[in-house]
Design a protein around this motif. Structure first.
Motif, PDB file in Angstrom:
ATOM      1  N   ALA A  36       0.717  -1.054   0.135  1.00  0.00           N
ATOM      2  CA  ALA A  36       0.129  -0.343  -0.315  1.00  0.00           C
ATOM      3  C   ALA A  36       0.791   1.227  -0.314  1.00  0.00           C
ATOM      4  N   ARG A  37       0.099   2.085  -0.558  1.00  0.00           N
ATOM      5  CA  ARG A  37       1.036   3.573  -0.569  1.00  0.00           C
ATOM      6  C   ARG A  37      -0.531   4.615  -1.021  1.00  0.00           C
ATOM      7  N   TRP A  38       0.398   5.769  -1.313  1.00  0.00           N
ATOM      8  CA  TRP A  38      -0.125   6.931  -1.206  1.00  0.00           C
ATOM      9  C   TRP A  38       0.115   7.385  -3.011  1.00  0.00           C
ATOM     10  N   ILE A  39      -1.325   7.998  -3.907  1.00  0.00           N
ATOM     11  CA  ILE A  39      -1.248   8.318  -4.852  1.00  0.00           C
ATOM     12  C   ILE A  39      -1.759   8.913  -5.169  1.00  0.00           C
ATOM     13  N   THR A  40      -1.411  10.191  -6.871  1.00  0.00           N
ATOM     14  CA  THR A  40      -2.227  10.891  -6.926  1.00  0.00           C
ATOM     15  C   THR A  40      -3.314   9.742  -7.263  1.00  0.00           C
ATOM     16  N   PRO A  41      -5.305  10.646  -8.265  1.00  0.00           N
ATOM     17  CA  PRO A  41      -5.716   9.838  -8.883  1.00  0.00           C
ATOM     18  C   PRO A  41      -5.504   9.893 -10.189  1.00  0.00           C
ATOM     19  N   GLY A  42      -6.230   8.606 -10.591  1.00  0.00           N
ATOM     20  CA  GLY A  42      -5.589   8.628 -12.108  1.00  0.00           C
ATOM     21  C   GLY A  42      -5.403   7.410 -12.885  1.00  0.00           C
ATOM     22  N   GLY A  43      -5.531   6.758 -13.710  1.00  0.00           N
ATOM     23  CA  GLY A  43      -5.342   5.794 -14.645  1.00  0.00           C
ATOM     24  C   GLY A  43      -5.171   5.167 -15.586  1.00  0.00           C
ATOM     25  N   GLY A  44      -5.208   4.177 -16.058  1.00  0.00           N
ATOM     26  CA  GLY A  44      -5.188   4.015 -17.949  1.00  0.00           C
ATOM     27  C   GLY A  44      -5.568   4.880 -18.701  1.00  0.00           C
ATOM     28  N   VAL A  56      -9.279  13.401 -17.654  1.00  0.00           N
ATOM     29  CA  VAL A  56     -10.813  14.533 -17.333  1.00  0.00           C
ATOM     30  C   VAL A  56     -11.183  13.187 -16.967  1.00  0.00           C
ATOM     31  N   ARG A  57     -11.538  12.548 -17.653  1.00  0.00           N
ATOM     32  CA  ARG A  57     -12.628  11.102 -16.874  1.00  0.00           C
ATOM     33  C   ARG A  57     -12.098  10.880 -16.238  1.00  0.00           C
ATOM     34  N   GLU A  58     -10.815  10.292 -15.653  1.00  0.00           N
ATOM     35  CA  GLU A  58     -10.295   9.290 -14.214  1.00  0.00           C
ATOM     36  C   GLU A  58     -10.073  10.276 -13.032  1.00  0.00           C
ATOM     37  N   LEU A  59     -10.114  11.388 -13.805  1.00  0.00           N
ATOM     38  CA  LEU A  59     -10.680  13.072 -12.132  1.00  0.00           C
ATOM     39  C   LEU A  59     -12.069  12.826 -12.070  1.00  0.00           C
ATOM     40  N   PHE A  60     -13.141  12.749 -13.430  1.00  0.00           N
ATOM     41  CA  PHE A  60     -14.316  11.954 -12.647  1.00  0.00           C
ATOM     42  C   PHE A  60     -15.134  10.961 -11.699  1.00  0.00           C
ATOM     43  N   GLU A  61     -14.053  10.189 -12.426  1.00  0.00           N
ATOM     44  CA  GLU A  61     -14.690   9.090 -12.151  1.00  0.00           C
ATOM     45  C   GLU A  61     -13.622   8.904 -10.380  1.00  0.00           C
ATOM     46  N   GLU A  62     -12.748   9.368  -9.859  1.00  0.00           N
ATOM     47  CA  GLU A  62     -12.082   8.825  -8.889  1.00  0.00           C
ATOM     48  C   GLU A  62     -12.120   9.924  -7.331  1.00  0.00           C
ATOM     49  N   THR A  63     -12.846  11.259  -8.504  1.00  0.00           N
ATOM     50  CA  THR A  63     -13.329  12.582  -7.202  1.00  0.00           C
ATOM     51  C   THR A  63     -14.752  13.063  -8.003  1.00  0.00           C
ATOM     52  N   GLY A  64     -15.145  12.666  -8.239  1.00  0.00           N
ATOM     53  CA  GLY A  64     -16.804  13.361  -9.027  1.00  0.00           C
ATOM     54  C   GLY A  64     -16.740  14.868  -9.656  1.00  0.00           C
ATOM     55  N   ARG A 103     -10.086  22.683  -0.578  1.00  0.00           N
ATOM     56  CA  ARG A 103      -9.990  20.646   0.054  1.00  0.00           C
ATOM     57  C   ARG A 103     -11.096  20.325  -0.083  1.00  0.00           C
ATOM     58  N   PHE A 104     -11.854  18.949  -0.553  1.00  0.00           N
ATOM     59  CA  PHE A 104     -12.780  19.076  -0.446  1.00  0.00           C
ATOM     60  C   PHE A 104     -12.888  17.503  -0.294  1.00  0.00           C
ATOM     61  N   GLU A 105     -13.896  16.839  -0.399  1.00  0.00           N
ATOM     62  CA  GLU A 105     -14.703  15.324  -0.380  1.00  0.00           C
ATOM     63  C   GLU A 105     -14.402  14.581  -0.740  1.00  0.00           C
ATOM     64  N   PRO A 106     -13.905  13.883  -1.665  1.00  0.00           N
ATOM     65  CA  PRO A 106     -13.385  12.888  -3.113  1.00  0.00           C
ATOM     66  C   PRO A 106     -14.876  12.154  -2.504  1.00  0.00           C
ATOM     67  N   SER A 107     -15.504  12.264  -3.979  1.00  0.00           N
ATOM     68  CA  SER A 107     -16.483  11.145  -4.190  1.00  0.00           C
ATOM     69  C   SER A 107     -16.509   9.575  -4.660  1.00  0.00           C
ATOM     70  N   ASN A 108     -16.992   8.088  -4.294  1.00  0.00           N
ATOM     71  CA  ASN A 108     -16.297   7.853  -4.539  1.00  0.00           C
ATOM     72  C   ASN A 108     -16.993   6.712  -5.065  1.00  0.00           C
ATOM     73  N   ALA A 109     -18.629   7.139  -6.312  1.00  0.00           N
ATOM     74  CA  ALA A 109     -19.922   7.078  -6.279  1.00  0.00           C
ATOM     75  C   ALA A 109     -19.881   6.313  -7.706  1.00  0.00           C
TER      76      ALA A 109
END
Length: 153
Positions: A36-44, A56-64, A103-109
């Motif tokens: 386990a480690r800390w990483i930024t939002p993002g993905g493939g 843009v897509r990953e930002l929405f998916e991972e933070t809302g 700072r904001f609370e990210p959404s995991n929806a």
């Protein structure tokens, strides 16, 4: 069994608040180690997508957060993948910056089922927080990227 030959392109987003803190997720590596480690939002990057479109897509998916674009990239690097169950042996990461007022609370929806398992926490951290702490983070130069992101916006 080691990773199969291949390159995985990823887009990462440094979401930075006006106080210089970046949004990070604590995630487990997708292999038998579950490191386990800390990483930024993002993905493939999906087939047919550019790195910017994936960001843009990953930002929405991972933070809302919904944005039209993430601007120009600020950094990219290539790395070897050492996960024992990976479907690729190399990676190419491109980093973007999104400045937020606070700072904001990210959404995991919109998380994938795997993300609901692999992501166990989130926090806002400055480069100094990471360097003075004992918890692992990736990439090794993440504090430098946070400092660059805080200056670039």
């Amino acid at each position: 069994m080691g990773p199969t030959p291949g390159l995985r392109r990823t887009s990462r987003i440094l979401v930075v608040a006006s106080d210089g803190a970046a949004l990070l997720f604590f995630t487990a590596a997708p292999d038998s180690s579950r490191f386990a480690r800390w990483i930024t939002p993002g993905g493939g990057v999906d087939p047919g997508e550019t790195h910017a479109q994936a960001a843009v897509r990953e930002l929405f998916e991972e933070t809302g957060l919904e944005v039209d674009n993430v601007g120009a990239s600020i950094h990219s690097f290539d790395f070897d993948v050492r996960w024992d169950e990976a479907d690729h042996d190399r990676g190419h990461a491109v980093y973007y910056v999104l400045r937020v007022a606070e700072r904001f609370e990210p959404s995991n929806a919109n998380w994938t089922p795997d993300e609901h398992v692999d992501v166990t926490a989130h926090r806002w951290a400055t480069a100094d927080d990471l360097e003075s702490g004992t918890e692992p983070f990736e990439p090794a130069h993440l504090p430098d990227l946070i400092r660059l992101a805080a200056r670039s916006v």
